[in-house]
Write a protein that holds these residues in place. Structure first.
Motif, PDB file in Angstrom:
ATOM      1  N   GLU A  66      22.233 -11.973  -0.428  1.00  0.00           N
ATOM      2  CA  GLU A  66      22.843 -13.155   0.174  1.00  0.00           C
ATOM      3  C   GLU A  66      21.837 -13.897   1.060  1.00  0.00           C
ATOM      4  OE1 GLU A  66      26.823 -12.558   1.553  1.00  0.00           O
ATOM      5  OE2 GLU A  66      27.089 -14.652   0.946  1.00  0.00           O
ATOM      6  N   ARG A  67      21.012 -13.128   1.744  1.00  0.00           N
ATOM      7  CA  ARG A  67      19.977 -13.723   2.597  1.00  0.00           C
ATOM      8  C   ARG A  67      19.010 -14.559   1.748  1.00  0.00           C
ATOM      9  NH1 ARG A  67      15.504 -13.349   3.825  1.00  0.00           N
ATOM     10  NH2 ARG A  67      14.995 -11.570   2.513  1.00  0.00           N
ATOM     11  N   ALA A 101      21.392  -8.848  -5.662  1.00  0.00           N
ATOM     12  CA  ALA A 101      21.591  -7.514  -5.076  1.00  0.00           C
ATOM     13  C   ALA A 101      21.240  -6.434  -6.095  1.00  0.00           C
ATOM     14  CB  ALA A 101      23.031  -7.367  -4.609  1.00  0.00           C
ATOM     15  N   VAL A 129      24.659 -13.878  -5.886  1.00  0.00           N
ATOM     16  CA  VAL A 129      24.319 -12.850  -4.905  1.00  0.00           C
ATOM     17  C   VAL A 129      24.383 -11.471  -5.559  1.00  0.00           C
ATOM     18  CG1 VAL A 129      25.058 -11.704  -2.786  1.00  0.00           C
ATOM     19  CG2 VAL A 129      25.048 -14.197  -2.903  1.00  0.00           C
ATOM     20  N   GLU A 144      30.397  -5.527  -1.530  1.00  0.00           N
ATOM     21  CA  GLU A 144      29.911  -6.583  -0.653  1.00  0.00           C
ATOM     22  C   GLU A 144      29.441  -6.067   0.705  1.00  0.00           C
ATOM     23  OE1 GLU A 144      32.026 -10.173  -0.508  1.00  0.00           O
ATOM     24  OE2 GLU A 144      32.971  -9.934  -2.451  1.00  0.00           O
ATOM     25  N   GLN A 145      29.667  -4.811   0.958  1.00  0.00           N
ATOM     26  CA  GLN A 145      29.327  -4.310   2.285  1.00  0.00           C
ATOM     27  C   GLN A 145      27.977  -3.599   2.342  1.00  0.00           C
ATOM     28  OE1 GLN A 145      30.641  -5.159   4.984  1.00  0.00           O
ATOM     29  NE2 GLN A 145      32.229  -6.301   3.926  1.00  0.00           N
ATOM     30  N   ASP A 146      27.286  -3.497   1.231  1.00  0.00           N
ATOM     31  CA  ASP A 146      26.057  -2.703   1.297  1.00  0.00           C
ATOM     32  C   ASP A 146      24.820  -3.542   1.591  1.00  0.00           C
ATOM     33  OD1 ASP A 146      25.049  -3.745  -1.019  1.00  0.00           O
ATOM     34  OD2 ASP A 146      24.834  -1.831  -2.041  1.00  0.00           O
ATOM     35  N   GLU A 147      23.752  -2.842   1.818  1.00  0.00           N
ATOM     36  CA  GLU A 147      22.506  -3.454   2.276  1.00  0.00           C
ATOM     37  C   GLU A 147      21.919  -4.407   1.241  1.00  0.00           C
ATOM     38  OE1 GLU A 147      19.777  -4.872   4.299  1.00  0.00           O
ATOM     39  OE2 GLU A 147      21.365  -3.638   5.165  1.00  0.00           O
ATOM     40  N   TRP A 202      23.428  -6.067  -0.984  1.00  0.00           N
ATOM     41  CA  TRP A 202      24.218  -7.295  -1.040  1.00  0.00           C
ATOM     42  C   TRP A 202      23.777  -8.280   0.040  1.00  0.00           C
ATOM     43  CZ3 TRP A 202      27.780  -8.882  -4.607  1.00  0.00           C
ATOM     44  CH2 TRP A 202      28.469 -10.056  -4.296  1.00  0.00           C
ATOM     45  N   ASN A 203      23.631  -7.785   1.235  1.00  0.00           N
ATOM     46  CA  ASN A 203      23.207  -8.647   2.329  1.00  0.00           C
ATOM     47  C   ASN A 203      21.838  -9.251   2.065  1.00  0.00           C
ATOM     48  OD1 ASN A 203      25.560  -8.095   3.673  1.00  0.00           O
ATOM     49  ND2 ASN A 203      24.695  -6.362   4.796  1.00  0.00           N
ATOM     50  N   GLU A 204      20.958  -8.409   1.531  1.00  0.00           N
ATOM     51  CA  GLU A 204      19.614  -8.882   1.188  1.00  0.00           C
ATOM     52  C   GLU A 204      19.689 -10.014   0.150  1.00  0.00           C
ATOM     53  OE1 GLU A 204      16.749  -8.304   2.336  1.00  0.00           O
ATOM     54  OE2 GLU A 204      15.309  -8.820   0.754  1.00  0.00           O
TER      55      GLU A 204
END
Lengths: 217, 217
Positions: free
Chosen positions: B107-108, B136, B132, B98-101, B103-105
């Motif tokens: 989620e966005r 990801a 998500v 959940e901490q990688d790039e 994943w954030n992308e």
DNA sequence: CGTGAACGGATAGCTCTACTGTCCAAAGCT
DNA sequence: AGCTTTGGACAGTAGAGCTATCCGTTCACG
């Protein structure tokens, strides 16, 4: 690169890479000596795909091997490689099951809808047996009215498939295209299911006014 | 009835029934003596449901137990019992991921679409993390354009969910209703996936003119 | 050129899941 | 009375998916 670097870059242990090589999921590296081999970015990409299909798509190792074999077969029509995928995803019904009343009822339902919508599909498509099996299960459980959702599912999935197929035609490289289709289809199942759950939550909040599960603190 | 008859009527072996009793999938029968118990039609129905969820829905024994526990809990909002189901269907992502790039992308992307469509969903819904995670994975594989299908999936699944939720409100008996929802949701995933494959075959024949796989003889 | 880590290949072992089989003493049926 | 069946406990099994160990090279570095 050699296996150590492949392992580091993919996050998959050397032992597991060796296992995938043995099982035929990953093609052997290029031999550079009697007992040395070199791997390239293709292997790395393949390895990432394997992990995606297994971890996210929920495929078994054997199913993954079969799907990838279809990807590698240049003679296979594009979406037929996918029927291959779905066939390995769900277990085939045993012959005994296919002879009972509920099965026939399920098959009748599906055939009727397929006919009505003018779909051109073959009964050899493993997805056919899977769909019939689910409908037969609804019937056996006495929830036959659930099967009425079939028309809705077919209508919506036709729209989904139309877009998906259209999104695929304009690509160049066949290997990459097939890869994209496989990933899109297998992971798409998981994504669709998750999105369905979110939509159900949204709709049930809207329609039924159930209290949101968020405890707000 | 006693366990022998339950076995004969359900097609599940006595040993397996005992196993399900041990694992808490099937409630104990009513005691009629120090070492005798009686089972009723409810047990038979439950047993058939267990087999459907495991064989057709592809749930694990533990996931099935959890889903059924949610069915039995009268305090749980209807479709929340289902979030429970989806949570057990797909494995939770480990904290590291959940901490990688990517994943954030992912989620966005999801948050943007959810916001755009005005969906009221909680991030605690396990389906959120699943969705998500898939997005990801698309990003990591470099198939981020696949993620563009997300809007399509959300639009179509909203329609599906609207009908499904609407079809549920008019029932009387809560226990039966919840059962129907659970079966419809879990088996619905399988059915939707199969129908999607059929639709893909249909659409690819239509659009791409691939030769039909039917050998005609 | 020597030496220690890494390599490929083969094989054995491990953990988990989902059952299945065996044993027992106490019912139950006839 | 005698055979089957039952509930309960527990051991065993088959398959999946790795994981660990060993072996004889081979490579990278001093």
């Amino acid at each position: 690169m050699r296996v150590g670097e492949l392992s580091r870059r993919s996050g998959v242990s050397v032992a597991t890479i060796k296992y995938y090589l043995r099982e035929g999921l990953l093609p052997a590296g290029e031999r550079t000596g009697p007992n040395q081999a070199a791997y390239d970015d293709g292997h790395l990409r393949r390895l990432r795909m394997i992990r995606a299909l297994i971890d996210v798509g929920g495929l078994s190792v054997v199913a993954t091997r079969d799907v990838l074999a279809a990807v590698d077969d240049p003679d296979l029509p594009l979406f037929q490689a996918l029927g291959r995928a779905s066939g390995t995803t769900t277990t085939a019904p045993d012959a005994a099951e296919e002879q009972d009343e509920a099965w026939n009822e399920g098959e009748r339902m599906l055939a009727e809808q397929v006919d009505e919508r003018g779909w051109q599909v073959s009964a050899e498509n493993p997805a056919w047996a899977t769909a019939v099996g689910v409908l037969a299960t609804y019937v056996r459980l006495g929830d036959a009215d659930l099967a009425r959702q079939l028309g809705l599912y077919m209508r919506t999935m036709e729209e989904v498939a139309r877009h998906e197929v259209a999104a695929v035609v304009d690509r160049g490289d066949r290997a990459r295209t097939v890869e994209g289709v496989v990933v899109g289809t297998v992971l798409g199942d998981t994504l669709l299911a998750a999105v369905r759950r979110l939509a159900q939550q949204h709709c049930s909040l809207r329609l039924l006014g159930e209290t949101p599960p968020d405890p707000e603190g």
